[in-house]
Design an enzyme around this catalytic site. Structure first.
Site, PDB file in Angstrom:
ATOM      1  N   ASP A  88      16.836 -59.063   3.984  1.00  0.00           N
ATOM      2  CA  ASP A  88      15.401 -58.766   4.158  1.00  0.00           C
ATOM      3  C   ASP A  88      14.566 -59.842   3.459  1.00  0.00           C
ATOM      4  O   ASP A  88      13.868 -59.568   2.493  1.00  0.00           O
ATOM      5  CB  ASP A  88      15.063 -57.373   3.604  1.00  0.00           C
ATOM      6  CG  ASP A  88      15.362 -57.239   2.117  1.00  0.00           C
ATOM      7  OD1 ASP A  88      16.288 -57.932   1.630  1.00  0.00           O
ATOM      8  OD2 ASP A  88      14.669 -56.470   1.426  1.00  0.00           O
ATOM      9  N   HIS A 320      18.899 -61.131  -8.319  1.00  0.00           N
ATOM     10  CA  HIS A 320      19.426 -59.964  -7.619  1.00  0.00           C
ATOM     11  C   HIS A 320      20.377 -60.371  -6.483  1.00  0.00           C
ATOM     12  O   HIS A 320      21.592 -60.337  -6.623  1.00  0.00           O
ATOM     13  CB  HIS A 320      18.281 -59.108  -7.088  1.00  0.00           C
ATOM     14  CG  HIS A 320      17.432 -58.499  -8.167  1.00  0.00           C
ATOM     15  ND1 HIS A 320      17.949 -57.787  -9.226  1.00  0.00           N
ATOM     16  CD2 HIS A 320      16.077 -58.504  -8.338  1.00  0.00           C
ATOM     17  CE1 HIS A 320      16.977 -57.363 -10.008  1.00  0.00           C
ATOM     18  NE2 HIS A 320      15.825 -57.796  -9.493  1.00  0.00           N
TER      19      HIS A 320
END
Length: 396
Positions: A88, A320
């Site tokens: 995403d 992340h």
């Protein structure tokens, strides 16, 4: 080499000095008589010895020459690992994509888009833009926007910017998505490459859950699944979108629970380790100055993301999604435990991830009869930073 030539010398000397066999020629004279016919009278023993010695020296010289010629070894081409990236984009997704793109042993065979850091139209546009800009030939397929329960999450514009890429200018995109949904591309690529595909997921888990629902057999056909999501309380990690939940799992908790409960080889890279690796402004300045186009792009795209982290009192950005990519490339940088994982659905703990570590005894409950994926609980942060830096600088 010396030992081998000594052995040849002995063998050749034995061959040359043995008596000439006395084979009878059809005309009635022996082979030996015909060979020695050129000598007048008795054989001149000294001449024969010199002849044999010259022949021996000539043969040994040829052997030495042959042994000294080195035939270059044919090195096998490195085996490239086939990877599908469900993503995403997103600043941290961009970092993960570039790490995969510029790792020589990774073969990106597909990109599928998910909701998360932007709505599905935005993340798909960003994936096409990045694939075009960094010459990634893998097909790009658009995923489902709403969660399995029909919820569409609002994008975190304060974290990734309004365009989810740090508000850098994005020119018109030439690339187009392929004419099939993301979960179908996942199924097709896994079926056509059995036991070869590593699936890396860094957004909402909707596409993975849809693929499992439609073709559950892919769980036994995929080589490995590595996802960024969840927080299990190790190193003090809890939620980042609510006090209980990490954002990727919170965006589609039903999908996350189904993905964590599938019988495929799964590793979960959660906030427990991603918040242990921090990249500072100085780190990105080094990439900008020495990492070529990729390094300059990473500097530009991380400015909004960096400001958000600084507003939290963090000295740099948490790594992340690139941590999930780093696990695929070098899992030795991480320490894992195994255990059944559940993701809460509904209520104030919606999206919370909870592991029941293998070996711990509890009364019968919701974790029973589920597979035990690996959960990352510690990381060599310096090793992750060095892996990322080395890869980007090599690309430049």
């Amino acid at each position: 080499m010396v030992g081998s030539l000594s052995g040849w010398r002995v063998s050749l000397r034995a061959l040359i000095m043995r008596p000439i066999p006395d084979r009878v020629h059809p005309r009635g004279t022996s082979f030996r008589d015909r060979t020695l016919a050129g000598f007048s009278g008795e054989v001149n023993t000294a001449a024969m010895t010199l002849y044999r010695r010259a022949f021996l020296n000539h043969t040994l010289s040829a052997a030495v020459l042959a042994a000294s010629v080195r035939i270059p070894a044919v090195s096998a081409a490195p085996v490239r690992r086939k990877v599908i990236f469900d993503t995403d984009p997103g600043v941290d997704d961009t970092m993960a994509l570039l790490l995969l793109r510029y790792t020589p042993t990774i073969d990106l065979i597909g990109i599928t888009t998910a909701s998360g850091n932007g709505k599905i139209a935005t993340t798909t546009r960003n994936a096409l833009y990045l694939a075009d800009k960094f010459q990634i030939s893998a097909p790009v397929a658009m995923g489902q926007g709403p969660s399995l329960d029909g919820v569409t999450s609002g994008p975190p514009v304060n974290v990734h910017g309004k365009n989810a890429l740090g508000d850098i200018p994005i020119p018109p995109v030439r690339r187009k998505v392929i004419d099939k949904p993301a979960h179908d591309l996942l199924i097709d690529l896994i079926r056509s490459n059995p036991h070869e595909v590593t699936l890396v997921a860094t957004g909402h888990m909707t596409n993975l859950a849809l693929a499992l629902r439609k073709a559950p057999e892919i769980a036994s056909l995929v080589k490995e699944v590595v996802l960024m999501g969840g927080a299990f309380g190790y190193n003090g990690a809890r939620g980042n979108i609510t006090p209980a939940a990490e954002a990727n799992f919170h965006g589609d908790p039903r999908a996350a629970d189904e993905v964590c409960g599938a019988s495929w080889p799964l590793t979960i890279v959660g906030l427990d380790v991603t918040t242990q690796t921090i990249m500072t402004d100085a780190y990105f300045a080094d990439l900008r100055d020495h990492g070529g186009a990729a390094g300059r792009f990473l500097w530009d795209v991380t400015r909004v993301y960096m400001d958000f982290h600084k507003s939290l009192g963090v000295s740099g950005i948490y790594v992340h999604d690139a941590s999930a990519a780093a696990f695929v490339i070098d899992p030795s940088l991480f320490h894992t435990i195994s255990g059944a994982v559940r993701v809460a659905q509904g209520g104030v703990a919606d999206g919370e991830s909870i592991v029941k570590p293998d070996g711990r005894k509890f009364p019968p409950g919701a974790w029973d009869h589920r597979p035990s994926p690996s959960v990352c609980v510690d990381v060599n942060a310096d090793g992750v930073r060095e892996l990322f830096r080395r890869t980007v600088l090599a690309a430049g």
